[in-house]
Design a protein around this motif. Sequence first.
Motif, PDB file in Angstrom:
ATOM      1  N   ASP A 250      -4.791  11.862  -1.007  1.00 42.05           N
ATOM      2  CA  ASP A 250      -4.045  12.964  -0.401  1.00 42.05           C
ATOM      3  C   ASP A 250      -4.975  14.130  -0.035  1.00 42.05           C
ATOM      4  O   ASP A 250      -4.763  15.276  -0.422  1.00 42.05           O
ATOM      5  CB  ASP A 250      -2.940  13.445  -1.342  1.00 42.05           C
ATOM      6  CG  ASP A 250      -1.939  14.374  -0.653  1.00 42.05           C
ATOM      7  OD1 ASP A 250      -1.824  14.295   0.581  1.00 42.05           O
ATOM      8  OD2 ASP A 250      -1.295  15.182  -1.351  1.00 42.05           O
TER       9      ASP A 250
ATOM     10  N   VAL B  31      -7.466   4.447   3.931  1.00 45.09           N
ATOM     11  CA  VAL B  31      -6.685   4.181   2.718  1.00 45.09           C
ATOM     12  C   VAL B  31      -7.118   5.130   1.604  1.00 45.09           C
ATOM     13  O   VAL B  31      -6.276   5.704   0.895  1.00 45.09           O
ATOM     14  CB  VAL B  31      -6.853   2.711   2.271  1.00 45.09           C
ATOM     15  CG1 VAL B  31      -6.204   2.489   0.905  1.00 45.09           C
ATOM     16  CG2 VAL B  31      -6.243   1.765   3.299  1.00 45.09           C
TER      17      VAL B  31
ATOM     18  N   SER C 191      -5.659  11.393  -9.842  1.00 49.85           N
ATOM     19  CA  SER C 191      -6.672  10.638  -9.086  1.00 49.85           C
ATOM     20  C   SER C 191      -7.730  11.605  -8.575  1.00 49.85           C
ATOM     21  O   SER C 191      -7.409  12.695  -8.111  1.00 49.85           O
ATOM     22  CB  SER C 191      -6.019   9.891  -7.924  1.00 49.85           C
ATOM     23  OG  SER C 191      -5.332  10.775  -7.066  1.00 49.85           O
TER      24      SER C 191
ATOM     25  N   TYR D  90      -2.380  -5.020  -4.722  1.00 49.09           N
ATOM     26  CA  TYR D  90      -3.130  -4.090  -5.560  1.00 49.09           C
ATOM     27  C   TYR D  90      -2.975  -4.442  -7.028  1.00 49.09           C
ATOM     28  O   TYR D  90      -1.989  -5.037  -7.457  1.00 49.09           O
ATOM     29  CB  TYR D  90      -2.711  -2.640  -5.294  1.00 49.09           C
ATOM     30  CG  TYR D  90      -1.334  -2.221  -5.766  1.00 49.09           C
ATOM     31  CD1 TYR D  90      -1.136  -1.709  -7.056  1.00 49.09           C
ATOM     32  CD2 TYR D  90      -0.229  -2.293  -4.913  1.00 49.09           C
ATOM     33  CE1 TYR D  90       0.124  -1.293  -7.486  1.00 49.09           C
ATOM     34  CE2 TYR D  90       1.031  -1.876  -5.333  1.00 49.09           C
ATOM     35  CZ  TYR D  90       1.205  -1.383  -6.623  1.00 49.09           C
ATOM     36  OH  TYR D  90       2.442  -0.972  -7.044  1.00 49.09           O
TER      37      TYR D  90
ATOM     38  N   TRP E 170      -5.806   8.622   2.273  1.00 49.13           N
ATOM     39  CA  TRP E 170      -4.350   8.588   2.126  1.00 49.13           C
ATOM     40  C   TRP E 170      -3.945   8.630   0.649  1.00 49.13           C
ATOM     41  O   TRP E 170      -3.090   9.418   0.234  1.00 49.13           O
ATOM     42  CB  TRP E 170      -3.840   7.311   2.798  1.00 49.13           C
ATOM     43  CG  TRP E 170      -2.371   7.097   2.862  1.00 49.13           C
ATOM     44  CD1 TRP E 170      -1.372   8.018   2.765  1.00 49.13           C
ATOM     45  CD2 TRP E 170      -1.726   5.825   3.068  1.00 49.13           C
ATOM     46  NE1 TRP E 170      -0.149   7.406   2.899  1.00 49.13           N
ATOM     47  CE2 TRP E 170      -0.336   6.073   3.088  1.00 49.13           C
ATOM     48  CE3 TRP E 170      -2.185   4.523   3.251  1.00 49.13           C
ATOM     49  CZ2 TRP E 170       0.589   5.041   3.269  1.00 49.13           C
ATOM     50  CZ3 TRP E 170      -1.274   3.501   3.434  1.00 49.13           C
ATOM     51  CH2 TRP E 170       0.105   3.763   3.444  1.00 49.13           C
ATOM     52  N   VAL E 171      -4.593   7.789  -0.145  1.00 47.87           N
ATOM     53  CA  VAL E 171      -4.249   7.703  -1.562  1.00 47.87           C
ATOM     54  C   VAL E 171      -4.622   8.988  -2.307  1.00 47.87           C
ATOM     55  O   VAL E 171      -3.865   9.458  -3.161  1.00 47.87           O
ATOM     56  CB  VAL E 171      -4.960   6.485  -2.198  1.00 47.87           C
ATOM     57  CG1 VAL E 171      -4.798   6.507  -3.713  1.00 47.87           C
ATOM     58  CG2 VAL E 171      -4.387   5.179  -1.642  1.00 47.87           C
TER      59      VAL E 171
ATOM     60  N   ILE F  52       1.060   6.474  -7.093  1.00 51.92           N
ATOM     61  CA  ILE F  52      -0.058   7.328  -7.498  1.00 51.92           C
ATOM     62  C   ILE F  52       0.356   8.798  -7.435  1.00 51.92           C
ATOM     63  O   ILE F  52       0.008   9.596  -8.311  1.00 51.92           O
ATOM     64  CB  ILE F  52      -1.303   7.052  -6.634  1.00 51.92           C
ATOM     65  CG1 ILE F  52      -1.925   5.715  -7.043  1.00 51.92           C
ATOM     66  CG2 ILE F  52      -2.327   8.175  -6.758  1.00 51.92           C
ATOM     67  CD1 ILE F  52      -3.169   5.327  -6.293  1.00 51.92           C
ATOM     68  N   LYS F  53       1.137   9.150  -6.431  1.00 51.63           N
ATOM     69  CA  LYS F  53       1.650  10.517  -6.338  1.00 51.63           C
ATOM     70  C   LYS F  53       2.548  10.843  -7.529  1.00 51.63           C
ATOM     71  O   LYS F  53       2.629  11.999  -7.962  1.00 51.63           O
ATOM     72  CB  LYS F  53       2.413  10.712  -5.030  1.00 51.63           C
ATOM     73  CG  LYS F  53       1.523  10.784  -3.804  1.00 51.63           C
ATOM     74  CD  LYS F  53       2.344  10.999  -2.541  1.00 51.63           C
ATOM     75  CE  LYS F  53       1.432  11.096  -1.317  1.00 51.63           C
ATOM     76  NZ  LYS F  53       2.212  11.292  -0.060  1.00 51.63           N
TER      77      LYS F  53
ATOM     78  N   LEU G  95       2.009   1.702  -3.462  1.00 56.45           N
ATOM     79  CA  LEU G  95       0.942   2.237  -4.307  1.00 56.45           C
ATOM     80  C   LEU G  95       0.758   3.736  -4.108  1.00 56.45           C
ATOM     81  O   LEU G  95       0.633   4.492  -5.090  1.00 56.45           O
ATOM     82  CB  LEU G  95      -0.372   1.508  -4.007  1.00 56.45           C
ATOM     83  CG  LEU G  95      -1.617   2.089  -4.691  1.00 56.45           C
ATOM     84  CD1 LEU G  95      -1.480   2.019  -6.206  1.00 56.45           C
ATOM     85  CD2 LEU G  95      -2.866   1.378  -4.212  1.00 56.45           C
ATOM     86  N   VAL G  96       0.719   4.171  -2.864  1.00 55.29           N
ATOM     87  CA  VAL G  96       0.538   5.603  -2.576  1.00 55.29           C
ATOM     88  C   VAL G  96       1.631   6.424  -3.248  1.00 55.29           C
ATOM     89  O   VAL G  96       1.355   7.454  -3.876  1.00 55.29           O
ATOM     90  CB  VAL G  96       0.529   5.856  -1.054  1.00 55.29           C
ATOM     91  CG1 VAL G  96       0.590   7.352  -0.748  1.00 55.29           C
ATOM     92  CG2 VAL G  96      -0.720   5.241  -0.417  1.00 55.29           C
TER      93      VAL G  96
ATOM     94  N   THR H 170       0.831  -1.199   0.000  1.00 52.68           N
ATOM     95  CA  THR H 170       0.000   0.000   0.000  1.00 52.68           C
ATOM     96  C   THR H 170       0.868   1.251   0.000  1.00 52.68           C
ATOM     97  O   THR H 170       0.555   2.235  -0.676  1.00 52.68           O
ATOM     98  CB  THR H 170      -0.955   0.001   1.209  1.00 52.68           C
ATOM     99  OG1 THR H 170      -1.642  -1.249   1.285  1.00 52.68           O
ATOM    100  CG2 THR H 170      -1.983   1.122   1.074  1.00 52.68           C
TER     101      THR H 170
ATOM    102  N   ILE I 111      -9.541   3.151  -6.580  1.00 54.28           N
ATOM    103  CA  ILE I 111      -9.126   4.532  -6.821  1.00 54.28           C
ATOM    104  C   ILE I 111      -9.189   4.804  -8.319  1.00 54.28           C
ATOM    105  O   ILE I 111      -8.612   4.052  -9.122  1.00 54.28           O
ATOM    106  CB  ILE I 111      -7.691   4.789  -6.309  1.00 54.28           C
ATOM    107  CG1 ILE I 111      -7.573   4.409  -4.828  1.00 54.28           C
ATOM    108  CG2 ILE I 111      -7.320   6.253  -6.489  1.00 54.28           C
ATOM    109  CD1 ILE I 111      -6.955   3.061  -4.580  1.00 54.28           C
TER     110      ILE I 111
END
Length: 450
Positions: free
Chosen positions: A267, A261, A190, A342, A264-265, A182-183, A178-179, A175, A328
């Motif tokens: 943001d 989650v 997202s 994921y 967090w993802v 994605i950033k 993944l975060v 996770t 997401i």
Amino acid sequence: MKKSRRNFIKKSALSALGFSSFGSVNSFSAKSYRKILGSNERISIAFQGLGRRIPGLLNACIKRKNVEILYFCDVMDKQVQKTQKSFFNSTGKEAKVEKDIHKIFEDKEVDAIIMATPDHWHAYGACKAMEHDKHVYLEKPCSHNMYENEILVDYQKYFNKKIQMGNQQRSSPHTIDLVNKIKDGLIGQSYMAVAYYHNNRPRVPNQKKYSIPKGLDWNLFQGPAKRREYTFDTWDYNWRWYGWLYGTGEAGNNATHELDVARWVLDVKYPSKVDVYAGKYHYIDDGWTMYDTMEAKFKFPENKVITWDGQSRNAFKKDIEGGRGTKIFGSKGTVLVDRNGYKVFDLSNRLIYNSREDQKFIKIERSMTHLHFDNFFNSISHGEKLNSPIEDAAISQSMVHYANISYRINKDFKINPKNGRINDRKAKKMWSREYEKGWSIIISARAKCI
């Protein structure tokens, strides 16, 4: 002069807060002070609450060489006996046992409390632990209501103790990976997340007056909650579904994880609006007194949206998407993440990556709970940054409280996205709760961190 003024302000703040048992803010034991400086001494801990979470939590602590388990604490005798037996079978050791956590708070040898009680005890117990110079691993949900959410953060800032909420996916390697991706633009921009939990919970007993079970201290179980007569079978998990005295519904029980989650993802911090559609649709005549189905929508600044899809008694998509997880959505693709890994899909719904097939994640042997505990204990002994510090965890927890408030007042409402405050008159009445006399955390004032 500045030092004198600071000490005066701290003492004044403590007085205003009604702290009667803490004493001087500088009354750390030499042992505790050395830990703050980051030595490798053993960390002595106590467990409060020995229910369903204890096997995983206990196992995670037993395997750490620098952790010593001093106490097991629970209001039900058979819970203590069961845990003590398991501990002895695993280690050949026994811990001290105690029903009343207040007595453990007084023991200066205890450095940290692992708190896995029912929801209504969490904030009260954590704050009292901090008053007595203890760090806290606090199982979710960290608070019973928004008032307690704020108080927890204020206490932590004032007493400067480590508090990690038990949303263990914050320590999940896949996770975290993944975060970060994605950033870096993995799925473009997202903009939306759907957090879900699907289960087939069975019928629960109807509440009826019943004799207090042998070995249960019913008064201590109720703790900060207003007193009532015992009803069957409240003490053993069903307290979650019997109104709002002890529990926080399925949102507090499980949305806490997935909403965290999602936030967090994406943001994001506090939402600007919440709207809820919920009700009880299964086993209409059983003892379950709150929603078993909920859809909660949270709108955030920058046009981002999070939806909570909670199905406590209808696991329709469990075989397809798993029982829980977070989807997401981005401008270039979509991700499905759960506790096992994921998957990344492009806009044509083509699978382009699956972390479960990636050797760097397959090789990880320690569970999320173990990793979350590693982080907590390393924070105490070595100053490592917490993965779920209470000031951030409380923001995720606020989403649970907003959803429950919206359900209870049967209307949507707006939220100040800068500080999480609400102005809706009906919603504000649900900000806190009524406490049993002598069990309130703070009545007179909030902590002012100087």
